[in-house]
Structures are given as C-alpha cells and as structure tokens.
Design a protein around this motif. Structure first.
Motif: not given
Length: 140
Positions: A115-121, A37-44, A65-70, A53-58
């Motif tokens: 699981i993260v994308g590679r765009l722009n390294k 609750e008290n932390e800002e997201i730096l990378y996502f 953190f990491s999450y996905y819908k099963n 809402r289906e999948d994300g991490n950062g």
C-alpha cells in the motif's frame, strides 16, 4: 507534525528514497528481518499515522518487502526476491488522497500487498522500478 514528517521521523505521505531513512529506522527493519542485512533500501513507504514500525513496505535492489502489525500487535511480513515474483497488479488511487495498491504475485501463486501513497506520482515510479527488477530477473 509536518516538520517531523518532512525529516522522515514520522511516516510521510510520500514514498521516500531509502537513503532518507534515519539509521534507527533502517536498524529496526534489519533487526526484525524485514529487509536483507546486506541490501540498501531503495524506496520506502509507511501507511502508518505516527509510527513507521506499525506498517511499511518498499524495495531493495533484489527484494520487495511489506510488513504491518496485526490486531495482536505482532509483526506480519513478507520478503520476496524479485526472481520469485511472477508479476504485479496495480490499482492506482482515484484521488490524490487515495493510496495505490500493488498486489505482488509470487511464482508459487501466493501474493501480498504493498500500500503506497500517490504524492508526486511516486507510486508510478515505484511500480516502474518493481517491473524493471522482475523483468531483469526473468532474463537471467
């Protein structure tokens, strides 16, 4: 669709800075206790096609953190403080279209994947940021 991705309404092909997320997206993450609750997201990053809402991490300053819908449509998630992470093992995608996998190994021996994308390294930037925070928390 490209415009919706550029303004971060739909999941983007790139890792984005947390301040690029819309307030309703941040609210979803905090309401579902996917981020502190008290932390800002730096990378996502979301590997979902249409709905973050289906999948994300950062990362935040102190957590990864990491999450996905099963298959049952329920959210599965992991949230770990950097002090509870032993190390990460990274498998970089071989092509620009391949994702990079970051295995987060906790001090208790359990693990989870980012699981993260590679765009722009940006995958390399995220790995560097995670390693800096793991190292900083081991020194304390």
């Amino acid at each position: 669709m490209g415009v919706l991705q550029e303004v971060n309404i739909l999941p983007n092909a790139a890792i984005i800075k947390g301040d690029s997320l819309w307030p309703y997206q941040v609210h979803f993450l905090k309401r579902n206790r996917l981020t502190p609750e008290n932390e800002e997201i730096l990378y996502f990053y979301s590997d979902a096609v249409f709905d973050y809402r289906e999948d994300g991490n950062g990362i935040t300053e102190n957590y990864v953190f990491s999450y996905y819908k099963n298959d049952d449509g329920k959210l599965e998630s992991d949230l770990s403080h950097f002090k509870d992470i032993e190390k990460i093992e990274t498998t970089y995608g071989k092509t620009k279209l391949d994702n990079t996998s970051i295995k987060v190994i906790k001090t208790d021996g359990s693990d989870f994947l980012l699981i993260v994308g590679r765009l722009n390294k940006q995958d390399k930037v995220l790995v560097e940021q995670i390693n800096l925070r793991i190292t900083a928390n081991k020194v304390r």
